[in-house]
Design a protein around this motif. Sequence first.
Motif, mmCIF file in Angstrom:
data_model
loop_
_atom_site.group_PDB
_atom_site.id
_atom_site.type_symbol
_atom_site.label_atom_id
_atom_site.label_comp_id
_atom_site.label_asym_id
_atom_site.label_seq_id
_atom_site.Cartn_x
_atom_site.Cartn_y
_atom_site.Cartn_z
ATOM 1 N N ILE A 39 149.143 39.530 -37.346
ATOM 2 C CA ILE A 39 147.895 38.936 -37.830
ATOM 3 C C ILE A 39 148.203 37.831 -38.835
ATOM 4 N N GLU A 40 149.213 38.045 -39.663
ATOM 5 C CA GLU A 40 149.601 37.028 -40.646
ATOM 6 C C GLU A 40 150.070 35.750 -39.960
ATOM 7 N N ASP A 41 150.811 35.903 -38.866
ATOM 8 C CA ASP A 41 151.261 34.738 -38.089
ATOM 9 C C ASP A 41 150.068 33.984 -37.499
ATOM 10 N N LEU A 42 149.113 34.743 -36.964
ATOM 11 C CA LEU A 42 147.922 34.128 -36.387
ATOM 12 C C LEU A 42 147.117 33.390 -37.458
ATOM 13 N N LEU A 43 146.988 34.000 -38.630
ATOM 14 C CA LEU A 43 146.274 33.348 -39.735
ATOM 15 C C LEU A 43 146.983 32.072 -40.163
ATOM 16 N N ALA A 44 148.299 32.109 -40.226
ATOM 17 C CA ALA A 44 149.064 30.917 -40.614
ATOM 18 C C ALA A 44 148.872 29.798 -39.595
ATOM 19 N N LYS A 45 148.870 30.140 -38.312
ATOM 20 C CA LYS A 45 148.649 29.125 -37.271
ATOM 21 C C LYS A 45 147.247 28.540 -37.382
ATOM 22 N N ALA A 46 146.262 29.395 -37.644
ATOM 23 C CA ALA A 46 144.880 28.930 -37.784
ATOM 24 C C ALA A 46 144.758 27.980 -38.974
ATOM 25 N N GLU A 47 145.369 28.322 -40.077
ATOM 26 C CA GLU A 47 145.339 27.459 -41.268
ATOM 27 C C GLU A 47 146.004 26.118 -40.980
ATOM 28 N N ALA A 48 147.099 26.152 -40.223
ATOM 29 C CA ALA A 48 147.823 24.921 -39.900
ATOM 30 C C ALA A 48 147.016 24.006 -38.980
ATOM 31 N N LEU A 49 146.121 24.589 -38.198
ATOM 32 C CA LEU A 49 145.302 23.783 -37.286
ATOM 33 C C LEU A 49 144.213 22.992 -38.013
ATOM 34 N N ASP A 90 141.689 26.006 -29.545
ATOM 35 C CA ASP A 90 142.877 26.751 -29.992
ATOM 36 C C ASP A 90 142.550 27.587 -31.227
ATOM 37 N N LEU A 91 141.841 26.984 -32.185
ATOM 38 C CA LEU A 91 141.447 27.700 -33.404
ATOM 39 C C LEU A 91 140.567 28.892 -33.044
ATOM 40 N N HIS A 92 139.598 28.664 -32.195
ATOM 41 C CA HIS A 92 138.676 29.739 -31.813
ATOM 42 C C HIS A 92 139.426 30.904 -31.165
ATOM 43 N N ARG A 93 140.370 30.596 -30.276
ATOM 44 C CA ARG A 93 141.169 31.651 -29.629
ATOM 45 C C ARG A 93 141.995 32.424 -30.657
ATOM 46 N N LEU A 94 142.571 31.716 -31.620
ATOM 47 C CA LEU A 94 143.337 32.397 -32.667
ATOM 48 C C LEU A 94 142.451 33.356 -33.454
ATOM 49 N N LEU A 95 141.254 32.896 -33.812
ATOM 50 C CA LEU A 95 140.345 33.750 -34.578
ATOM 51 C C LEU A 95 139.924 34.967 -33.763
ATOM 52 N N GLU A 96 139.694 34.782 -32.472
ATOM 53 C CA GLU A 96 139.351 35.915 -31.608
ATOM 54 C C GLU A 96 140.514 36.898 -31.511
ATOM 55 N N ASN A 97 141.733 36.390 -31.420
ATOM 56 C CA ASN A 97 142.904 37.269 -31.381
ATOM 57 C C ASN A 97 143.048 38.063 -32.670
ATOM 58 N N ILE A 98 142.768 37.421 -33.791
ATOM 59 C CA ILE A 98 142.822 38.131 -35.079
ATOM 60 C C ILE A 98 141.822 39.282 -35.068
ATOM 61 N N ARG A 99 140.602 39.005 -34.626
ATOM 62 C CA ARG A 99 139.560 40.050 -34.568
ATOM 63 C C ARG A 99 139.959 41.178 -33.618
ATOM 64 N N MET A 100 140.484 40.810 -32.444
ATOM 65 C CA MET A 100 140.850 41.828 -31.455
ATOM 66 C C MET A 100 141.976 42.729 -31.950
ATOM 67 N N ARG A 101 142.805 42.200 -32.830
ATOM 68 C CA ARG A 101 143.918 43.006 -33.360
ATOM 69 C C ARG A 101 143.509 43.775 -34.614
#
Length: 71
Positions: free
Chosen positions: A3-13, A31-42
């Motif tokens: 989740i931390e990796d996903l958050l870092a990628k979202a911030e970088a976008l 891409d941002l939206h997919r990352l946020l959905e992945n964070i929620r799903m996890r």
Amino acid sequence: MTIEDLLAKAEALLPEIEAAEGDERYNLHQDLHRLLENIRMRGGKVPAHLRTRDLELVDEEVEDAFDNMPI
């Protein structure tokens, strides 16, 4: 990916989205939206500023769609 990796990628976008225009901006938002959905799903929590920016970008896209409608 954690989740931390996903958050870092979202911030970088975020700065990339701000600098982009047109189709590139749309694709980066997807891409941002997919990352946020992945964070929620996890089971992670999406920070408010990322959730807010995602919604702002959705509003932008809806508004752009209406700008292109013939009258």
